[in-house]
Structures are given as C-alpha cells and as structure tokens.
Design a protein around this motif. Structure first.
Motif, PDB file in Angstrom:
ATOM      1  N   CYS A  51      30.137  46.826  55.085  1.00  0.00           N
ATOM      2  CA  CYS A  51      30.843  48.106  54.957  1.00  0.00           C
ATOM      3  C   CYS A  51      30.460  48.830  53.681  1.00  0.00           C
ATOM      4  O   CYS A  51      30.254  50.056  53.695  1.00  0.00           O
ATOM      5  CB  CYS A  51      32.355  47.879  55.022  1.00  0.00           C
ATOM      6  SG  CYS A  51      32.946  47.439  56.671  1.00  0.00           S
ATOM      7  N   TYR A  54      26.966  50.130  54.145  1.00  0.00           N
ATOM      8  CA  TYR A  54      27.004  51.231  55.107  1.00  0.00           C
ATOM      9  C   TYR A  54      27.484  52.518  54.430  1.00  0.00           C
ATOM     10  O   TYR A  54      26.910  53.588  54.630  1.00  0.00           O
ATOM     11  CB  TYR A  54      27.912  50.874  56.286  1.00  0.00           C
ATOM     12  CG  TYR A  54      27.887  51.901  57.390  1.00  0.00           C
ATOM     13  CD1 TYR A  54      26.955  51.817  58.416  1.00  0.00           C
ATOM     14  CD2 TYR A  54      28.785  52.955  57.402  1.00  0.00           C
ATOM     15  CE1 TYR A  54      26.920  52.762  59.428  1.00  0.00           C
ATOM     16  CE2 TYR A  54      28.768  53.908  58.410  1.00  0.00           C
ATOM     17  CZ  TYR A  54      27.830  53.809  59.420  1.00  0.00           C
ATOM     18  OH  TYR A  54      27.791  54.750  60.420  1.00  0.00           O
ATOM     19  N   LYS A  55      28.533  52.421  53.604  1.00  0.00           N
ATOM     20  CA  LYS A  55      29.063  53.599  52.907  1.00  0.00           C
ATOM     21  C   LYS A  55      28.023  54.179  51.946  1.00  0.00           C
ATOM     22  O   LYS A  55      27.856  55.395  51.869  1.00  0.00           O
ATOM     23  CB  LYS A  55      30.341  53.250  52.128  1.00  0.00           C
ATOM     24  CG  LYS A  55      31.556  53.097  53.015  1.00  0.00           C
ATOM     25  CD  LYS A  55      32.839  53.006  52.224  1.00  0.00           C
ATOM     26  CE  LYS A  55      33.026  51.646  51.622  1.00  0.00           C
ATOM     27  NZ  LYS A  55      34.346  51.437  51.007  1.00  0.00           N
ATOM     28  N   GLN A  58      25.102  55.755  54.141  1.00  0.00           N
ATOM     29  CA  GLN A  58      25.494  56.561  55.297  1.00  0.00           C
ATOM     30  C   GLN A  58      24.616  57.805  55.410  1.00  0.00           C
ATOM     31  O   GLN A  58      24.342  58.469  54.426  1.00  0.00           O
ATOM     32  CB  GLN A  58      26.961  56.960  55.183  1.00  0.00           C
ATOM     33  CG  GLN A  58      27.594  57.239  56.513  1.00  0.00           C
ATOM     34  CD  GLN A  58      29.113  57.179  56.445  1.00  0.00           C
ATOM     35  OE1 GLN A  58      29.694  57.142  55.379  1.00  0.00           O
ATOM     36  NE2 GLN A  58      29.744  57.165  57.590  1.00  0.00           N
ATOM     37  N   THR A  64      21.994  51.433  61.276  1.00  0.00           N
ATOM     38  CA  THR A  64      22.590  50.346  62.046  1.00  0.00           C
ATOM     39  C   THR A  64      21.547  49.287  62.390  1.00  0.00           C
ATOM     40  O   THR A  64      21.789  48.092  62.262  1.00  0.00           O
ATOM     41  CB  THR A  64      23.249  50.885  63.333  1.00  0.00           C
ATOM     42  OG1 THR A  64      24.226  51.864  62.962  1.00  0.00           O
ATOM     43  CG2 THR A  64      23.912  49.779  64.122  1.00  0.00           C
ATOM     44  N   THR A  82      31.744  48.463  61.274  1.00  0.00           N
ATOM     45  CA  THR A  82      31.808  49.719  60.515  1.00  0.00           C
ATOM     46  C   THR A  82      32.557  50.824  61.249  1.00  0.00           C
ATOM     47  O   THR A  82      32.599  51.966  60.771  1.00  0.00           O
ATOM     48  CB  THR A  82      30.382  50.208  60.176  1.00  0.00           C
ATOM     49  OG1 THR A  82      29.659  50.410  61.393  1.00  0.00           O
ATOM     50  CG2 THR A  82      29.647  49.220  59.285  1.00  0.00           C
ATOM     51  N   ARG A  86      33.455  55.299  60.478  1.00  0.00           N
ATOM     52  CA  ARG A  86      32.931  56.442  61.216  1.00  0.00           C
ATOM     53  C   ARG A  86      34.014  57.280  61.878  1.00  0.00           C
ATOM     54  O   ARG A  86      33.796  58.432  62.183  1.00  0.00           O
ATOM     55  CB  ARG A  86      31.943  55.976  62.283  1.00  0.00           C
ATOM     56  CG  ARG A  86      30.656  55.420  61.728  1.00  0.00           C
ATOM     57  CD  ARG A  86      29.656  55.118  62.816  1.00  0.00           C
ATOM     58  NE  ARG A  86      30.229  54.412  63.940  1.00  0.00           N
ATOM     59  CZ  ARG A  86      30.528  53.110  63.958  1.00  0.00           C
ATOM     60  NH1 ARG A  86      30.274  52.383  62.888  1.00  0.00           N
ATOM     61  NH2 ARG A  86      31.047  52.543  65.014  1.00  0.00           N
TER      62      ARG A  86
END
Length: 92
Positions: A51, A54-55, A58, A64, A82, A86
């Motif tokens: 996470c 991913y943040k 982004q 992904t 995640t 989103r």
C-alpha cells in the motif's frame, strides 16, 4: 467510511485485553462466541508495504503488474490489497 477489516477487529480485541483492569469475564462478555483469526505478521507487513509503495507510485504505468511481479502475487491480489486506496471514501 472504510470497511472494517479482520485486522481492525483483531486490533480492537488486542487493545481491549491489554488493559490490566480487564478480567477474563470482561473478555468473554465483550468477545465471547467470536471466531478469531490472527493475521500473519508476514502478510500484514507485506500488505502495508504494498500500500505504501502503491501510494508513492500511483499513476505510474503498469504499476499493478510491477508490484505483482515484485511481491510474487497476482495482479488481482494487488488490486484487492490496494482497493481502499483507489475507491473514494464516502460519509454515507
């Protein structure tokens, strides 16, 4: 409001029982009959790392897919982990 996860429930129980004034009777009254799943340390930490990454990244193309390869998970698993990042939060 974000969905309550199993981790949230476990954290609530943990915080409840670490209070030195709580008795076994209190625990039974509050949580008796509950099924208890204790998440694995490895999975919990891994999901937090996914996470965070991913943040930070982004908007990056094929993120992904890149994360799925890095963590040896399917793209569907990355999307599930995640998902809350989103979806817009709602007050209702």
């Amino acid at each position: 409001m974000a969905a309550v996860t199993n981790f949230d429930l476990f954290e609530d129980l943990f915080n409840f029982i670490k209070n030195p004034e709580v008795t076994i009777s209190d625990v039974i009254k509050e949580h008796g009959g509950s099924s208890l799943y204790i998440p694995s340390y490895k999975t919990t930490i891994r999901n937090d790392e996914i996470c965070e990454e991913y943040k930070k990244r982004q908007g990056e193309k094929r993120l992904t897919k890149k994360l799925s390869k890095h963590y040896d998970l399917s793209e569907a698993q990355i999307l599930l982990i995640t998902k809350h990042l989103r979806e817009p939060s709602s007050l209702f």
